[in-house]
Enzyme design. Sequence first.
Site, mmCIF file in Angstrom:
data_model
loop_
_atom_site.group_PDB
_atom_site.id
_atom_site.type_symbol
_atom_site.label_atom_id
_atom_site.label_comp_id
_atom_site.label_asym_id
_atom_site.label_seq_id
_atom_site.Cartn_x
_atom_site.Cartn_y
_atom_site.Cartn_z
ATOM 1 N N HIS A 232 -16.383 -2.553 16.128
ATOM 2 C CA HIS A 232 -16.559 -1.473 14.551
ATOM 3 C C HIS A 232 -15.873 -0.736 13.431
ATOM 4 O O HIS A 232 -16.586 -0.788 11.913
ATOM 5 C CB HIS A 232 -15.900 -0.321 15.654
ATOM 6 N N ASP A 233 -15.138 -1.974 13.669
ATOM 7 C CA ASP A 233 -14.290 -2.149 12.222
ATOM 8 C C ASP A 233 -14.546 -2.926 10.979
ATOM 9 O O ASP A 233 -14.701 -2.898 10.076
ATOM 10 C CB ASP A 233 -12.857 -2.795 12.250
ATOM 11 N N ASP B 104 -20.739 -4.223 16.818
ATOM 12 C CA ASP B 104 -19.943 -3.224 17.441
ATOM 13 C C ASP B 104 -20.044 -2.544 19.210
ATOM 14 O O ASP B 104 -21.832 -2.049 19.070
ATOM 15 C CB ASP B 104 -20.019 -1.999 16.187
ATOM 16 N N SER C 92 -19.615 5.263 10.642
ATOM 17 C CA SER C 92 -18.596 5.957 11.581
ATOM 18 C C SER C 92 -18.452 7.274 11.767
ATOM 19 O O SER C 92 -19.758 8.166 11.528
ATOM 20 C CB SER C 92 -17.129 5.632 12.542
ATOM 21 N N ARG D 42 -3.273 6.185 19.719
ATOM 22 C CA ARG D 42 -3.886 4.822 18.232
ATOM 23 C C ARG D 42 -4.108 2.997 19.104
ATOM 24 O O ARG D 42 -5.040 2.853 18.738
ATOM 25 C CB ARG D 42 -2.802 4.934 17.042
#
Lengths: 203, 376
Positions: free
Chosen positions: B351-352, B318, B153, B223
């Site tokens: 994405h994680d 992602d 990222s 967050r």
Amino acid sequence: MTGQEEGVLSGRSDFQAIASWIRPDSTVLDLGCGDGLLLKYLEQTRNARGYGIDIADANVLACVKNGVNVIQSDLERGLAGFDAGSFDCVILSQTLQAVRRTEEILLEMLRVGREAIVSFPNFGRWDLRLQIALGRMPISPELPYEWYNTPNVHLFTIADFESFCEEHHIRVIERVALNRGRPVRTFANFFGSLAVYRFEKRH
Amino acid sequence: MEPRSVGAVRAQTLHFFEPLAFRSGTVLDSYDLVYETYGTLNAAKSNAVLACHALNAAHHVAGYYTEAPDNIGWWDNMIGPGKPVDTEKFFVVGVNNVGGCFGSTGPKSVNPKSGKPYGSSFPVVTVEDWVDAQARLADRLGIASFAAVMGGSLGAMQALQWTIGYPDRIRNAIVVAAAPKLSAQNIAFNEVARQAITTDPDFHGGDYYEHGVVPRRGLRLARMIGHITYLSDDAMMEKFGRALRSDSIQFHFDVDFEIESYLRHQGDKFSEYFDANTYLLITRALDYFDPAAAHDNDLSRAFAAARARFLVVSFTSDWRFAPPRAREIVKALLDNRCDVSYAEIDAPHGHDAFLLDDARYHALVRAYFDGIFERL
């Protein structure tokens, strides 16, 4: 030696023919590059700068292990990420028979590469003709699969490929037919087990 | 202890007196960088690897702290003895970037000139500024050239910047879950996060420290929105579905669904340890990163100076930095005839995924680092 192992070995027999047609320091794109050993061979023998393309995770990993550049991509979706004329040579080694969109891939090869090289198992070899004449789908070292588990979808002969080139304005620069690794001088479509072609767009 | 962990680690701090000039025009006269190292730098100093952090992580990349054994490094599954990045072969460095909130000089640090926290006066940082500071750290550690710089990222953007800004000091770039610049949608999510923070009544224009408060509500929202973008729709559905906290819906606006509870929990946890000003800075650094901008938006020209070998990895699910974004990078590298390998990992996590255990992903990174080691 099993048919499968023999197939792997004779599968490498096109490497030398291909390498002999690659000019030193060329840029090469190898479609369906598998484990990347052809590229590695071309880098070692011709100082080629190469990239492979393959869709399979296992092949991408094998290429990284072999220290070869590889781009994970689906050939069937074309070569959209590659500019026209951006490679000296685009290679398709023993994969054409397993590609669905045959015409598109061959034309894409000639868009991206100034030249192209393909190798393919010759479905016209006498022993395959014989097996069909006897009523069975042929099996050979180059085509070691049963009809129900083969990845091949477009089997063809040397004569078929020649007429394809004629119809699609493709000029064959060089050709060689191999019979279990040795060049075949006459009746290539009858004695050749593997054919290798170098070609370009007809100007 | 997990057998293949680097074990107990300790953060170190280096003080820098040479002024650091930011792209924004501001100069930081002196600053601290806090970092950790794992493994041993070899005699030739050729086996150093820099692991760059993304939005909410820092220098604690692997191992744990003796005083806090549950505080495990953010890339501990990747880095350690016998792991894909093997600390028995490589000397790995993790650093908290300047502007951070985990020990390196940042908005909550005291400005020696005023005796008060920098707060709103802390310069807006860019990825380029971070990499400049990382290069200073490398100088001090005696690392002339990194065997590899790696990150996911935003961390991947730093690896890319190394290849452009310091082409002679990086031999390999491992670029995971990356994009060459943010899309409008990416910036939009960041803007919502920033608005959540700056409109919190406790924000006080960024100088909340002197008021003895933190814009906790804003940080929490920031967050929560960020977290949604890190997960794929499928992963979220699989993990939470429409599961309820109680037996039935309650006809109220408090938590009904498990996903709400999860997001609130993530937000609460984050707002307790992360600094709001750092969040603003880091999201802005993401927005501004665009190496092609200085080259008529031609990404290929941006990489003209790059000499490193590249491994680029994307994940199919992602949607934040989807595979086509990674392919833009690959295309630019191909145009420059850089050595590059690209893998598109079929992973469901979104994405994680770059932080998670995935056999194919880890096998690939392992094989790539084996190659780096052979060429040391």
